[in-house]
Write a protein that holds these residues in place. Structure first.
Motif, PDB file in Angstrom:
ATOM      1  N   LEU A   1       8.460  -9.029  14.831  1.00  0.00           N
ATOM      2  CA  LEU A   1       7.231  -8.226  14.916  1.00  0.00           C
ATOM      3  C   LEU A   1       6.059  -8.927  14.238  1.00  0.00           C
ATOM      4  O   LEU A   1       4.932  -8.903  14.746  1.00  0.00           O
ATOM      5  CB  LEU A   1       7.446  -6.866  14.250  1.00  0.00           C
ATOM      6  N   GLN A   2       6.335  -9.526  13.103  1.00  0.00           N
ATOM      7  CA  GLN A   2       5.268 -10.125  12.295  1.00  0.00           C
ATOM      8  C   GLN A   2       4.989 -11.573  12.663  1.00  0.00           C
ATOM      9  O   GLN A   2       4.043 -12.173  12.142  1.00  0.00           O
ATOM     10  CB  GLN A   2       5.641 -10.010  10.817  1.00  0.00           C
ATOM     11  N   GLY A   3       5.813 -12.133  13.556  1.00  0.00           N
ATOM     12  CA  GLY A   3       5.581 -13.499  14.010  1.00  0.00           C
ATOM     13  C   GLY A   3       6.180 -14.568  13.138  1.00  0.00           C
ATOM     14  O   GLY A   3       5.952 -15.763  13.372  1.00  0.00           O
ATOM     15  N   THR A   4       6.966 -14.184  12.129  1.00  0.00           N
ATOM     16  CA  THR A   4       7.589 -15.191  11.262  1.00  0.00           C
ATOM     17  C   THR A   4       8.935 -15.654  11.803  1.00  0.00           C
ATOM     18  O   THR A   4       9.453 -16.684  11.364  1.00  0.00           O
ATOM     19  CB  THR A   4       7.779 -14.637   9.839  1.00  0.00           C
ATOM     20  N   VAL A   5       9.518 -14.892  12.727  1.00  0.00           N
ATOM     21  CA  VAL A   5      10.739 -15.301  13.423  1.00  0.00           C
ATOM     22  C   VAL A   5      10.362 -15.545  14.877  1.00  0.00           C
ATOM     23  O   VAL A   5       9.805 -14.656  15.531  1.00  0.00           O
ATOM     24  CB  VAL A   5      11.834 -14.214  13.330  1.00  0.00           C
TER      25      VAL A   5
ATOM     26  N   PRO B   1      14.771  -5.183  19.941  1.00  0.00           N
ATOM     27  CA  PRO B   1      13.682  -4.299  20.374  1.00  0.00           C
ATOM     28  C   PRO B   1      12.387  -5.043  20.682  1.00  0.00           C
ATOM     29  O   PRO B   1      11.650  -4.656  21.595  1.00  0.00           O
ATOM     30  CB  PRO B   1      13.512  -3.352  19.187  1.00  0.00           C
ATOM     31  N   VAL B   2      12.093  -6.105  19.939  1.00  0.00           N
ATOM     32  CA  VAL B   2      10.828  -6.825  20.133  1.00  0.00           C
ATOM     33  C   VAL B   2      10.891  -7.650  21.417  1.00  0.00           C
ATOM     34  O   VAL B   2       9.928  -7.685  22.198  1.00  0.00           O
ATOM     35  CB  VAL B   2      10.504  -7.697  18.907  1.00  0.00           C
ATOM     36  N   GLU B   3      12.008  -8.305  21.669  1.00  0.00           N
ATOM     37  CA  GLU B   3      12.171  -9.007  22.942  1.00  0.00           C
ATOM     38  C   GLU B   3      12.020  -8.050  24.119  1.00  0.00           C
ATOM     39  O   GLU B   3      11.461  -8.402  25.156  1.00  0.00           O
ATOM     40  CB  GLU B   3      13.552  -9.676  23.010  1.00  0.00           C
ATOM     41  N   ALA B   4      12.515  -6.813  23.940  1.00  0.00           N
ATOM     42  CA  ALA B   4      12.475  -5.820  25.011  1.00  0.00           C
ATOM     43  C   ALA B   4      11.116  -5.142  25.142  1.00  0.00           C
ATOM     44  O   ALA B   4      10.938  -4.285  26.022  1.00  0.00           O
ATOM     45  CB  ALA B   4      13.558  -4.770  24.771  1.00  0.00           C
ATOM     46  N   GLY B   5      10.165  -5.488  24.266  1.00  0.00           N
ATOM     47  CA  GLY B   5       8.851  -4.868  24.335  1.00  0.00           C
ATOM     48  C   GLY B   5       8.842  -3.422  23.885  1.00  0.00           C
ATOM     49  O   GLY B   5       7.982  -2.643  24.297  1.00  0.00           O
TER      50      GLY B   5
ATOM     51  N   LYS C   1      15.413  -9.786  10.937  1.00  0.00           N
ATOM     52  CA  LYS C   1      15.125 -10.427  12.222  1.00  0.00           C
ATOM     53  C   LYS C   1      14.094  -9.643  13.019  1.00  0.00           C
ATOM     54  O   LYS C   1      13.117 -10.196  13.527  1.00  0.00           O
ATOM     55  CB  LYS C   1      16.414 -10.561  13.030  1.00  0.00           C
ATOM     56  N   VAL C   2      14.299  -8.324  13.132  1.00  0.00           N
ATOM     57  CA  VAL C   2      13.405  -7.499  13.952  1.00  0.00           C
ATOM     58  C   VAL C   2      11.994  -7.487  13.374  1.00  0.00           C
ATOM     59  O   VAL C   2      11.010  -7.694  14.108  1.00  0.00           O
ATOM     60  CB  VAL C   2      13.965  -6.063  14.065  1.00  0.00           C
TER      61      VAL C   2
ATOM     62  N   VAL D   1       5.897   3.450   9.333  1.00  0.00           N
ATOM     63  CA  VAL D   1       6.593   3.675   8.069  1.00  0.00           C
ATOM     64  C   VAL D   1       7.856   2.827   7.945  1.00  0.00           C
ATOM     65  O   VAL D   1       8.327   2.553   6.838  1.00  0.00           O
ATOM     66  CB  VAL D   1       6.922   5.178   7.901  1.00  0.00           C
ATOM     67  N   ARG D   2       8.409   2.381   9.081  1.00  0.00           N
ATOM     68  CA  ARG D   2       9.612   1.543   9.063  1.00  0.00           C
ATOM     69  C   ARG D   2       9.274   0.055   9.152  1.00  0.00           C
ATOM     70  O   ARG D   2      10.171  -0.786   9.121  1.00  0.00           O
ATOM     71  CB  ARG D   2      10.544   1.896  10.221  1.00  0.00           C
ATOM     72  N   ARG D   3       7.976  -0.265   9.310  1.00  0.00           N
ATOM     73  CA  ARG D   3       7.590  -1.665   9.511  1.00  0.00           C
ATOM     74  C   ARG D   3       7.122  -2.353   8.234  1.00  0.00           C
ATOM     75  O   ARG D   3       7.571  -3.448   7.911  1.00  0.00           O
ATOM     76  CB  ARG D   3       6.443  -1.757  10.528  1.00  0.00           C
ATOM     77  N   THR D   4       6.142  -1.741   7.572  1.00  0.00           N
ATOM     78  CA  THR D   4       5.459  -2.454   6.489  1.00  0.00           C
ATOM     79  C   THR D   4       5.254  -1.551   5.293  1.00  0.00           C
ATOM     80  O   THR D   4       4.884  -0.385   5.430  1.00  0.00           O
ATOM     81  CB  THR D   4       4.073  -2.959   6.950  1.00  0.00           C
ATOM     82  N   GLY D   5       5.476  -2.116   4.084  1.00  0.00           N
ATOM     83  CA  GLY D   5       5.181  -1.418   2.839  1.00  0.00           C
ATOM     84  C   GLY D   5       6.002  -0.160   2.669  1.00  0.00           C
ATOM     85  O   GLY D   5       6.567   0.388   3.597  1.00  0.00           O
ATOM     86  N   GLY D   6       6.080   0.321   1.461  1.00  0.00           N
ATOM     87  CA  GLY D   6       6.740   1.591   1.199  1.00  0.00           C
ATOM     88  C   GLY D   6       8.250   1.468   1.150  1.00  0.00           C
ATOM     89  O   GLY D   6       8.844   0.501   1.629  1.00  0.00           O
ATOM     90  N   ALA D   7       8.868   2.505   0.600  1.00  0.00           N
ATOM     91  CA  ALA D   7      10.310   2.488   0.362  1.00  0.00           C
ATOM     92  C   ALA D   7      11.125   2.535   1.640  1.00  0.00           C
ATOM     93  O   ALA D   7      12.295   2.143   1.644  1.00  0.00           O
ATOM     94  CB  ALA D   7      10.680   3.661  -0.540  1.00  0.00           C
ATOM     95  N   ARG D   8      10.534   3.012   2.748  1.00  0.00           N
ATOM     96  CA  ARG D   8      11.310   3.187   3.978  1.00  0.00           C
ATOM     97  C   ARG D   8      11.087   2.070   4.991  1.00  0.00           C
ATOM     98  O   ARG D   8      11.622   2.125   6.106  1.00  0.00           O
ATOM     99  CB  ARG D   8      10.991   4.548   4.595  1.00  0.00           C
ATOM    100  N   ALA D   9      10.311   1.061   4.650  1.00  0.00           N
ATOM    101  CA  ALA D   9      10.169  -0.100   5.536  1.00  0.00           C
ATOM    102  C   ALA D   9      11.475  -0.877   5.536  1.00  0.00           C
ATOM    103  O   ALA D   9      12.111  -1.053   4.498  1.00  0.00           O
ATOM    104  CB  ALA D   9       9.026  -0.987   5.083  1.00  0.00           C
ATOM    105  N   GLY D  10      11.899  -1.324   6.697  1.00  0.00           N
ATOM    106  CA  GLY D  10      13.178  -2.018   6.790  1.00  0.00           C
ATOM    107  C   GLY D  10      14.317  -1.053   6.543  1.00  0.00           C
ATOM    108  O   GLY D  10      14.244   0.123   6.881  1.00  0.00           O
TER     109      GLY D  10
END
Length: 384
Positions: free
Chosen positions: A291-295, A258-262, A286-287, A270-279
């Protein structure tokens, strides 16, 4: 008309499937081509350019019944579906629609889709060429947590364009109350329709799920409206490209994240950072790392405009100023509205900034192109 990229995506096959509107397409003089295992209209006698412009100025009717429709039923359906995608499913309000991405365990895209929270179920629409695999994947992964109910008896029509609301409103008063990415049920001649205000053209419009037994009657009723003409896959492709929308199999597939595809916008906070539903979705490390620039991100999807009037088609090689390969075009044509050759491509991440110059190699000749933002033509969705 030059061969549409859509015509080349499915080889000639025997025993093509037919949509419930097949006889109507033939009656209207459509040129039929194999697509996603179906015989589908690529254009009508007026031609692709006229169909494209009619959709931009009035209202075009598209048969998209090759798409897959299914229901996810049960109290755990939203939570289960959320495990397959980097998307907020649980918090989607009743009556609202959202774009989603089924991912492999490597974080690449199995398919993109649309889904609506209808209260008693999630109504999901997937791409035609992927529907058998998508339904099997969903059944395998979450079938123990909810019912996965395919809906092969439903046809799907899309009415798109600035006058779509007037045309549809004559048949279905109240449809004008829908806004972009919302949907609800309507009754028409004793049958149930489910209508969303959405589409694949960048224009205002609607997608209409209808029982196959009523599909032709509904199509004829819509075509009887003065604003409406039938539109084929060729114009559907040119409209979606000008709108900067991905075509599965060309611009996204199981080699792209998804990140390569923009498509970062499709991943809610809620799916990106913090909280029980991130990741918690396939390929999350990988995704989210991308997004965060570590990959590292090796390539990105970009928009391109040609600086000469030479159409640049899919699979065309792109080279940088050093003459080395820099990427490849995934979709491209002469944009009928913008009246310039436009394309989408994957290029090296360091060449993805707007204003970057690249050369497309067309029949051995370098055609200069410039990276630009998308959409190429402003979207005109009705948000209220």
């Amino acid at each position: 008309m030059a061969q549409s990229p859509l015509e080349s995506r499915v080889p000639e096959q025997q025993n093509l499937l037919a949509t419930p509107l097949n006889a109507l397409h033939l009656e209207l003089g459509a040129r039929m081509v194999p697509f996603a295992g179906y015989s589908m209209p690529v254009q009508y006698p007026g031609g692709l350019m006229a169909e494209h412009q009619h959709t931009r100025t009035a209202a075009g009717l598209f048969d998209v019944s090759h798409m897959g429709q299914l229901r996810l039923v049960g109290p755990d359906a939203a939570a289960a579906f959320e495990t397959l995608m980097p998307v907020d499913v649980i918090d989607l309000p009743v009556g609202k629609q959202r774009y989603g991405l089924l991912l492999t365990d490597e974080g690449t895209i199995i398919d993109d889709l649309m889904f609506v929270n209808r209260g008693e179920d999630l109504f999901v629409i997937v791409n035609g060429a992927c529907k058998a695999g998508d339904i099997a994947h969903i059944q395998e992964r979450i079938g123990s947590r909810c019912q996965v109910v395919p809906m092969p008896e439903r046809a799907l029509l899309a009415l798109q364009g600035p006058q779509a609301v007037q045309a549809l409103g004559r048949l279905l008063p109240g449809v004008e109350q829908l806004v972009f990415m919302t949907g609800r049920r309507f009754d028409w001649q004793g049958g149930e329709l489910f209508i969303t205000r959405s589409g694949y053209t960048g224009e205002d419009g609607f997608e209409i799920s209808v029982h196959e037994s009523q599909a032709e009657a509904l199509a004829r009723a819509l075509l009887a409206q003065p604003e409406v003409k039938p539109i084929g896959l060729g114009a559907r492709n040119s409209l979606r490209l000008e709108a900067g929308l991905c075509l599965y199999g060309n611009d996204i597939d199981t080699t792209t994240t998804p990140v390569e595809a923009g498509l970062n916008w499709a991943i809610q906070k809620v799916r990106r950072t913090g909280g029980a539903r991130a990741g918690g979705f396939p390929g999350a490390d990988k995704v989210l790392g991308q997004l965060q620039g570590t990959v590292p991100l090796g390539r990105k999807r970009v928009g391109l405009v040609a600086l000469e009037r030479v159409p640049v088609r899919e699979h065309t090689e792109l080279r940088g100023a050093d003459g080395q390969r820099a990427g490849e075009v995934t979709s491209g044509l002469l944009g009928p509205t913008i009246d310039r050759p436009v394309a989408m491509a994957y290029v090296a991440a360091d060449l993805a900034a707007p204003g970057s110059r690249l050369d497309a190699i067309v029949r051995g000749k370098a055609v200069p192109m410039e990276v630009t933002s998308m959409p190429f033509v402003p979207n005109r969705y009705y948000r209220g």
